[in-house]
Motif scaffolding. Structure first.
Motif, PDB file in Angstrom:
ATOM      1  N   ARG A 135      42.313  53.217  53.776  1.00 25.96           N
ATOM      2  CA  ARG A 135      42.715  52.410  54.919  1.00 25.96           C
ATOM      3  C   ARG A 135      43.410  51.132  54.442  1.00 25.96           C
ATOM      4  O   ARG A 135      43.108  50.626  53.347  1.00 25.96           O
ATOM      5  CB  ARG A 135      41.513  52.058  55.791  1.00 25.96           C
ATOM      6  N   PRO A 136      44.326  50.580  55.246  1.00 27.80           N
ATOM      7  CA  PRO A 136      44.963  49.311  54.860  1.00 27.80           C
ATOM      8  C   PRO A 136      43.953  48.182  54.669  1.00 27.80           C
ATOM      9  O   PRO A 136      44.147  47.315  53.811  1.00 27.80           O
ATOM     10  CB  PRO A 136      45.932  49.020  56.022  1.00 27.80           C
ATOM     11  N   SER A 137      42.869  48.195  55.439  1.00 27.08           N
ATOM     12  CA  SER A 137      41.847  47.157  55.273  1.00 27.08           C
ATOM     13  C   SER A 137      41.185  47.245  53.901  1.00 27.08           C
ATOM     14  O   SER A 137      40.770  46.221  53.339  1.00 27.08           O
ATOM     15  CB  SER A 137      40.793  47.281  56.381  1.00 27.08           C
ATOM     16  N   GLU A 138      41.096  48.452  53.341  1.00 31.31           N
ATOM     17  CA  GLU A 138      40.543  48.600  51.990  1.00 31.31           C
ATOM     18  C   GLU A 138      41.460  47.975  50.951  1.00 31.31           C
ATOM     19  O   GLU A 138      41.006  47.323  50.008  1.00 31.31           O
ATOM     20  CB  GLU A 138      40.319  50.080  51.681  1.00 31.31           C
ATOM     21  N   SER A 139      42.779  48.173  51.108  1.00 34.94           N
ATOM     22  CA  SER A 139      43.727  47.556  50.175  1.00 34.94           C
ATOM     23  C   SER A 139      43.630  46.036  50.238  1.00 34.94           C
ATOM     24  O   SER A 139      43.685  45.356  49.204  1.00 34.94           O
ATOM     25  CB  SER A 139      45.158  47.995  50.509  1.00 34.94           C
ATOM     26  N   LEU A 140      43.469  45.507  51.443  1.00 32.43           N
ATOM     27  CA  LEU A 140      43.356  44.060  51.598  1.00 32.43           C
ATOM     28  C   LEU A 140      42.069  43.549  50.971  1.00 32.43           C
ATOM     29  O   LEU A 140      42.064  42.508  50.284  1.00 32.43           O
ATOM     30  CB  LEU A 140      43.412  43.698  53.088  1.00 32.43           C
TER      31      LEU A 140
ATOM     32  N   SER B 209      47.397  51.346  65.307  1.00 33.14           N
ATOM     33  CA  SER B 209      46.547  52.485  64.961  1.00 33.14           C
ATOM     34  C   SER B 209      47.350  53.580  64.269  1.00 33.14           C
ATOM     35  O   SER B 209      46.854  54.243  63.344  1.00 33.14           O
ATOM     36  CB  SER B 209      45.865  53.036  66.219  1.00 33.14           C
ATOM     37  N   GLN B 210      48.623  53.765  64.685  1.00 33.19           N
ATOM     38  CA  GLN B 210      49.472  54.747  64.016  1.00 33.19           C
ATOM     39  C   GLN B 210      49.795  54.294  62.592  1.00 33.19           C
ATOM     40  O   GLN B 210      49.851  55.107  61.660  1.00 33.19           O
ATOM     41  CB  GLN B 210      50.765  54.960  64.802  1.00 33.19           C
ATOM     42  N   PHE B 211      49.987  52.983  62.419  1.00 33.95           N
ATOM     43  CA  PHE B 211      50.205  52.431  61.078  1.00 33.95           C
ATOM     44  C   PHE B 211      49.014  52.749  60.173  1.00 33.95           C
ATOM     45  O   PHE B 211      49.179  53.197  59.038  1.00 33.95           O
ATOM     46  CB  PHE B 211      50.416  50.918  61.162  1.00 33.95           C
ATOM     47  N   ALA B 212      47.793  52.514  60.674  1.00 35.40           N
ATOM     48  CA  ALA B 212      46.592  52.770  59.879  1.00 35.40           C
ATOM     49  C   ALA B 212      46.472  54.255  59.536  1.00 35.40           C
ATOM     50  O   ALA B 212      46.100  54.625  58.404  1.00 35.40           O
ATOM     51  CB  ALA B 212      45.360  52.290  60.630  1.00 35.40           C
TER      52      ALA B 212
ATOM     53  N   THR C  63      46.648  39.229  57.182  1.00 34.96           N
ATOM     54  CA  THR C  63      45.793  40.208  57.831  1.00 34.96           C
ATOM     55  C   THR C  63      46.541  41.537  57.862  1.00 34.96           C
ATOM     56  O   THR C  63      47.765  41.584  57.651  1.00 34.96           O
ATOM     57  CB  THR C  63      45.449  39.790  59.267  1.00 34.96           C
ATOM     58  N   VAL C  64      45.802  42.597  58.136  1.00 34.41           N
ATOM     59  CA  VAL C  64      46.455  43.906  58.273  1.00 34.41           C
ATOM     60  C   VAL C  64      47.496  43.851  59.380  1.00 34.41           C
ATOM     61  O   VAL C  64      48.605  44.373  59.239  1.00 34.41           O
ATOM     62  CB  VAL C  64      45.405  45.000  58.560  1.00 34.41           C
ATOM     63  N   GLN C  65      47.147  43.183  60.499  1.00 31.43           N
ATOM     64  CA  GLN C  65      48.070  43.109  61.623  1.00 31.43           C
ATOM     65  C   GLN C  65      49.353  42.367  61.261  1.00 31.43           C
ATOM     66  O   GLN C  65      50.466  42.801  61.610  1.00 31.43           O
ATOM     67  CB  GLN C  65      47.405  42.409  62.812  1.00 31.43           C
TER      68      GLN C  65
ATOM     69  N   ASN D 256      54.989  51.603  51.737  1.00 29.54           N
ATOM     70  CA  ASN D 256      54.818  51.119  50.365  1.00 29.54           C
ATOM     71  C   ASN D 256      55.007  49.606  50.284  1.00 29.54           C
ATOM     72  O   ASN D 256      54.296  48.922  49.541  1.00 29.54           O
ATOM     73  CB  ASN D 256      55.800  51.830  49.425  1.00 29.54           C
ATOM     74  N   GLY D 257      55.951  49.085  51.058  1.00 35.25           N
ATOM     75  CA  GLY D 257      56.118  47.639  51.105  1.00 35.25           C
ATOM     76  C   GLY D 257      54.893  46.948  51.670  1.00 35.25           C
ATOM     77  O   GLY D 257      54.446  45.907  51.152  1.00 35.25           O
ATOM     78  N   ALA D 258      54.316  47.525  52.735  1.00 35.76           N
ATOM     79  CA  ALA D 258      53.092  46.966  53.314  1.00 35.76           C
ATOM     80  C   ALA D 258      51.939  47.035  52.319  1.00 35.76           C
ATOM     81  O   ALA D 258      51.135  46.095  52.211  1.00 35.76           O
ATOM     82  CB  ALA D 258      52.745  47.725  54.595  1.00 35.76           C
ATOM     83  N   ARG D 259      51.855  48.156  51.585  1.00 30.47           N
ATOM     84  CA  ARG D 259      50.784  48.293  50.583  1.00 30.47           C
ATOM     85  C   ARG D 259      50.890  47.205  49.515  1.00 30.47           C
ATOM     86  O   ARG D 259      49.879  46.599  49.122  1.00 30.47           O
ATOM     87  CB  ARG D 259      50.854  49.679  49.939  1.00 30.47           C
ATOM     88  N   ARG D 260      52.109  46.939  49.050  1.00 30.60           N
ATOM     89  CA  ARG D 260      52.286  45.889  48.043  1.00 30.60           C
ATOM     90  C   ARG D 260      51.895  44.519  48.577  1.00 30.60           C
ATOM     91  O   ARG D 260      51.277  43.716  47.875  1.00 30.60           O
ATOM     92  CB  ARG D 260      53.739  45.885  47.550  1.00 30.60           C
ATOM     93  N   ASP D 261      52.248  44.233  49.831  1.00 36.69           N
ATOM     94  CA  ASP D 261      51.883  42.945  50.426  1.00 36.69           C
ATOM     95  C   ASP D 261      50.377  42.815  50.597  1.00 36.69           C
ATOM     96  O   ASP D 261      49.798  41.739  50.366  1.00 36.69           O
ATOM     97  CB  ASP D 261      52.584  42.761  51.775  1.00 36.69           C
ATOM     98  N   LEU D 262      49.720  43.887  51.021  1.00 33.00           N
ATOM     99  CA  LEU D 262      48.267  43.852  51.177  1.00 33.00           C
ATOM    100  C   LEU D 262      47.588  43.681  49.814  1.00 33.00           C
ATOM    101  O   LEU D 262      46.616  42.916  49.672  1.00 33.00           O
ATOM    102  CB  LEU D 262      47.783  45.130  51.851  1.00 33.00           C
ATOM    103  N   SER D 263      48.111  44.379  48.811  1.00 29.24           N
ATOM    104  CA  SER D 263      47.487  44.327  47.490  1.00 29.24           C
ATOM    105  C   SER D 263      47.682  42.984  46.795  1.00 29.24           C
ATOM    106  O   SER D 263      46.920  42.629  45.890  1.00 29.24           O
ATOM    107  CB  SER D 263      48.056  45.446  46.604  1.00 29.24           C
ATOM    108  N   SER D 264      48.706  42.233  47.225  1.00 31.16           N
ATOM    109  CA  SER D 264      48.959  40.919  46.614  1.00 31.16           C
ATOM    110  C   SER D 264      48.626  39.780  47.575  1.00 31.16           C
ATOM    111  O   SER D 264      49.101  38.662  47.399  1.00 31.16           O
ATOM    112  CB  SER D 264      50.427  40.817  46.189  1.00 31.16           C
TER     113      SER D 264
END
Length: 347
Positions: A337-342, A324-327, A310-312, A293-301
Motif C-alpha cells: 500500500r502507498p501508506s506502507e511506503s510512506l 481509492s483507485q490510486f491505492a 501525505t498519501v493524499q 513510480n513517481g508517486a512511489r519515489r516521492d513517498l519513499s523520500s
C-alpha cells in the motif's frame, strides 16, 4: 464537499448580463459543491453562471439540488428536481452545454423535442432554450468553454469540428454509449465529493481531459484528420519510441495524453492504436505506471521533503484524483500500500 444554500452564493454571479459570466468564488477550490433548494426560484439560481427562470407546473412541496464541480475551463454538474418544471435557460455566451438526462420516470423536452433514452442535448450559450422536465428528474451536465472545446478537438482528437455538429440540439449517441458517459460522470462527481481534500490543479486538468475524452468517445459523425490506418507500421513504431523517450525525459512530473498529442501532432485514437500494437498496452496504462513510480519515489523520500507529505498530497501531485483507485493500482504494481511506503520512509 461543500453544502450551500442559494443565499450563501454571491448575487453578482446571477446578474442580468450572462455574457462573460463566471462561476462564483467557491470556498474549497476544485471540489464538489452541493446546493439544496426548497422552491423553484431558489433552484434556478443554484447553477453557476446561468441565467434562467423555473416555473413549477405540478402541485406539491418542491425540493431540488445541484452538485457542481468547477474546473478551469469546464463545469460538471448533476441536478435533481422533484416537481414538473418549465425552465427558460441560457448558459454563458462563450460556452456549450451537454445535457445528459439519467434514467427518469418521465420525459424531458428541449424546445419541444424529446430527449430520448439514447440521446443527449447540446446547446450554445448564446441561445436561450426551454426545457420541460418530469417530476423526480435527474440530469447530468457538462458546460465547456467554446475555445477549449475546439482547441481540444483540433490538437488532441485531430478532428474537423464543424459548427453543424454543435447545432443539432439533440444528439443520438446510442443507449450503451450514453450509459457509459453517465456512469463516468457520476463516478467522477461521487469520487470528488468523497475526497478528503480539493483536487489539485494537475488532478483537475486530468479530470477535464478525461471528461472531454468521454464526450468525443461518443463518436458523433466527426471526421478525424489523423487516422492510425493511414500510417505505416514503421511510422507507428517511431511514434511510440518518441513518445516513450519524451515521457521518460519528463518522469519528474505527470505527463498527460493531451500533452503527448500536442507534442507529436497525433490524435488520441492514433496514439492509442500505436501503443496497443507496439507495447500491448494503452498510453493511459503506460502513463499511469510512470506516474505511480513517481508517486512511489516521492513517498519513499518523504522524510527529506521540505513540507510534510501525505498519501493524499502525493497522489494529487501526480494527477491521481480517485484516491481509492490510486491505492489499488499502487498495491497491484508494487505489492504494498502507498501508506506502507510512506511509513517505511520514516523508519
Amino acid at each position: 464537499m461543500t453544502v450551500l444554500s442559494a443565499a450563501s452564493v454571491p448575487n453578482a454571479a446571477y446578474g442580468p448580463s450572462i455574457s462573460g459570466a463566471v462561476p462564483p468564488h467557491l470556498p474549497n477550490g476544485l471540489c464538489v459543491n452541493t446546493r439544496v433548494a426548497s422552491d423553484a426560484d431558489e433552484q434556478a439560481r443554484n447553477l453557476s453562471g446561468w441565467r434562467q427562470t423555473y416555473d413549477q407546473l405540478t402541485p406539491g412541496v418542491f425540493s431540488g439540488s445541484v452538485s457542481e464541480l468547477c474546473l478551469e475551463h469546464m463545469t460538471v454538474f448533476c441536478e435533481t428536481t422533484s416537481q414538473v418544471l418549465r425552465q427558460s435557460c441560457e448558459v454563458g455566451s462563450d460556452s456549450y452545454l451537454f445535457g445528459i438526462p439519467l434514467k427518469n420516470d418521465g420525459p424531458g423536452l428541449i424546445d419541444g423535442h424529446l430527449i430520448a433514452d439514447d440521446a443527449l442535448a447540446v446547446m450554445r450559450g448564446r441561445d436561450e432554450f426551454e426545457l420541460v422536465t418530469a417530476s423526480g428528474y435527474r440530469i447530468l451536465g457538462v458546460v465547456i468553454e467554446d475555445a477549449e472545446l475546439r482547441t481540444y478537438a483540433r490538437e488532441v482528437e485531430r478532428i474537423d469540428f464543424s459548427d453543424e455538429v454543435l447545432s443539432r440540439q439533440i444528439l443520438n449517441v446510442g443507449a450503451s454509449r450514453k450509459a457509459s458517459l453517465c456512469d463516468g460522470l457520476s463516478m467522477l462527481l461521487l469520487t470528488a465529493q468523497a475526497g478528503p481534500q480539493p483536487l489539485s490543479a494537475v488532478a483537475g486538468s486530468n479530470v477535464q481531459s478525461c471528461v472531454l475524452a468521454m464526450l468525443f468517445d461518443l463518436g458523433v459523425s466527426l471526421r478525424a484528420d489523423d487516422l492510425p490506418e493511414n500510417r505505416s507500421k514503421s511510422d507507428r513504431y517511431w511514434i511510440v519510441m518518441q513518445v516513450r523517450d519524451y515521457i521518460l525525459a519528463h518522469r519528474d512530473r505527470p505527463v498527460a495524453v493531451p500533452e503527448l498529442c500536442r507534442q507529436f501532432h497525433v490524435s488520441r485514437r492514433t496514439l492509442q492504436y500505436c501503443f496497443e500494437e507496439t507495447l500491448g498496452m494503452t498510453p493511459m496504462s503506460y502513463l499511469r505506471a510512470i506516474r505511480l513510480n513517481g508517486a512511489r519515489r516521492d513517498l519513499s523520500s518523504a522524510r527529506q521533503a521540505k513540507l510534510p507529505r501525505t498519501v493524499q498530497s502525493v497522489a494529487a501531485d501526480w494527477g491521481f484524483w480517485h484516491l481509492s483507485q490510486f491505492a489499488t493500482d499502487y498495491r497491484k504494481l508494487f505489492g504494498k500500500r502507498p501508506s506502507e511506503s510512506l511509513r517505511l520512509a520514516f523508519q
